[in-house]
Design an enzyme around this catalytic site. Structure first.
Site, PDB file in Angstrom:
ATOM      1  CB  SER A  40      11.812 -19.055 -63.984  1.00  0.00           C
ATOM      2  OG  SER A  40      11.982 -18.676 -62.750  1.00  0.00           O
ATOM      3  NE  ARG A  59      19.762 -15.046 -61.702  1.00  0.00           N
ATOM      4  CZ  ARG A  59      18.470 -14.831 -62.208  1.00  0.00           C
ATOM      5  NH1 ARG A  59      18.107 -15.932 -62.763  1.00  0.00           N
ATOM      6  NH2 ARG A  59      17.846 -13.713 -62.566  1.00  0.00           N
ATOM      7  CG  HIS A 119      13.493 -18.264 -57.292  1.00  0.00           C
ATOM      8  ND1 HIS A 119      12.645 -18.862 -58.356  1.00  0.00           N
ATOM      9  CD2 HIS A 119      13.653 -16.837 -57.754  1.00  0.00           C
ATOM     10  CE1 HIS A 119      12.901 -18.019 -59.641  1.00  0.00           C
ATOM     11  NE2 HIS A 119      13.262 -16.949 -58.989  1.00  0.00           N
ATOM     12  CE  LYS A 138       9.077  -9.444 -65.316  1.00  0.00           C
ATOM     13  NZ  LYS A 138       9.814 -10.137 -64.215  1.00  0.00           N
TER      14      LYS A 138
HETATM   15  P1  ADP Z   1      13.635 -15.057 -62.735  1.00  0.00           P
HETATM   16  O1  ADP Z   1      14.824 -13.820 -63.048  1.00  0.00           O
HETATM   17  O2  ADP Z   1      14.484 -16.413 -62.865  1.00  0.00           O
HETATM   18  O3  ADP Z   1      12.610 -14.760 -63.581  1.00  0.00           O
HETATM   19  P2  ADP Z   1      12.456 -13.487 -60.686  1.00  0.00           P
HETATM   20  O4  ADP Z   1      12.068 -12.626 -61.234  1.00  0.00           O
HETATM   21  O5  ADP Z   1      11.497 -14.407 -59.960  1.00  0.00           O
HETATM   22  O6  ADP Z   1      13.467 -14.564 -61.391  1.00  0.00           O
HETATM   23  O7  ADP Z   1      13.623 -13.459 -59.592  1.00  0.00           O
HETATM   24  C1  ADP Z   1      13.406 -12.812 -58.315  1.00  0.00           C
HETATM   25  C2  ADP Z   1      14.440 -12.824 -57.481  1.00  0.00           C
HETATM   26  O8  ADP Z   1      15.198 -14.050 -57.392  1.00  0.00           O
HETATM   27  C3  ADP Z   1      15.618 -11.813 -58.090  1.00  0.00           C
HETATM   28  O9  ADP Z   1      16.370 -11.155 -57.225  1.00  0.00           O
HETATM   29  C4  ADP Z   1      16.691 -12.682 -59.059  1.00  0.00           C
HETATM   30  O10 ADP Z   1      17.950 -12.166 -59.269  1.00  0.00           O
HETATM   31  C5  ADP Z   1      16.686 -13.872 -57.927  1.00  0.00           C
HETATM   32  N1  ADP Z   1      16.833 -15.129 -58.507  1.00  0.00           N
HETATM   33  C6  ADP Z   1      16.675 -15.706 -59.534  1.00  0.00           C
HETATM   34  N2  ADP Z   1      17.307 -17.053 -59.763  1.00  0.00           N
HETATM   35  C7  ADP Z   1      18.161 -17.088 -58.999  1.00  0.00           C
HETATM   36  C8  ADP Z   1      19.025 -18.078 -58.860  1.00  0.00           C
HETATM   37  N3  ADP Z   1      19.301 -19.061 -59.628  1.00  0.00           N
HETATM   38  N4  ADP Z   1      20.143 -17.747 -57.693  1.00  0.00           N
HETATM   39  C9  ADP Z   1      19.884 -16.773 -56.997  1.00  0.00           C
HETATM   40  N5  ADP Z   1      18.970 -15.609 -57.336  1.00  0.00           N
HETATM   41  C10 ADP Z   1      18.103 -16.010 -58.044  1.00  0.00           C
END
Ligand code: ADP
Length: 163
Positions: free
Chosen positions: A128, A90, A17, A41
């Protein structure tokens, strides 16, 4: 003036992130990191805890603000007068879901564009969920999350083990 929103759960924020945040704030004049307040969630961290950790790990970035939100993302984007939504990609598994979300958001608010940043190859495996799983079994998460997050996550896992 380009104002963007990077929305997510950030439960908790990882180096993946953070990489998207650092790269986005070079493109945008202002980047709002929108922290989704959605109890359906079942997040591990409360929205306040997630906002606090994000504030700590982005304190070196002057054009980044962290804000909680609930409801529709397009409503939040309109309310904050944002020009676009940033999402990280990703792998192909992210793509299907992200494409559907972007197209839906376009239908709801055609004036707000979704922009995708591809993950830094170093963090393409990182989520995460994985970090929480490793921490739950007492594994070392140093390479996945900033120090402040590592501390909070280990503390949270200790509390959970006690209950
Ligand atoms: P997660 O999918 O890990 O629960 P979030 O819902 O917080 O994460 O994701 C927020 C945004 O960050 C989404 O667009 C997700 O694709 C992106 N994201 C999460 N992890 C990564 C990573 N390792 N590299 C790039 N983007 C990421």
């Amino acid at each position: 003036m380009l104002r963007t929103i990077y929305p997510g759960s950030f439960d908790p924020v990882t180096y993946g992130h953070l990489d998207i945040i650092e790269r986005s704030c070079k493109i945008a004049d202002e980047l709002i990191v929108g922290v989704l307040n959605n109890n359906a969630k079942m997040p591990l961290f409360s929205v306040e805890e997630r906002v606090k950790m994000l504030n700590e790990v982005t304190c070196h970035l002057p054009n980044v603000v962290i804000e909680p939100f609930d409801g529709l993302l397009v409503d939040f984007a309109r309310q904050r007068k944002a020009d676009c939504i940033i999402r990280g990609l990703r792998a192909i598994t992210d793509f299907e879901y992200e494409l559907q979300m972007a197209q839906t958001n376009h239908k709801l608010g055609a004036e707000i564009e979704t922009v995708f940043l591809t993950t830094n190859i170093e963090y393409s495996y990182l989520s995460s969920t994985t970090v929480k799983e490793i921490a739950a079994f007492g594994g070392d998460i140093t390479q996945f999350v900033p120090e402040a997050v590592r501390r909070e996550l280990n503390e949270k896992m200790k509390t959970k083990r006690r209950v």
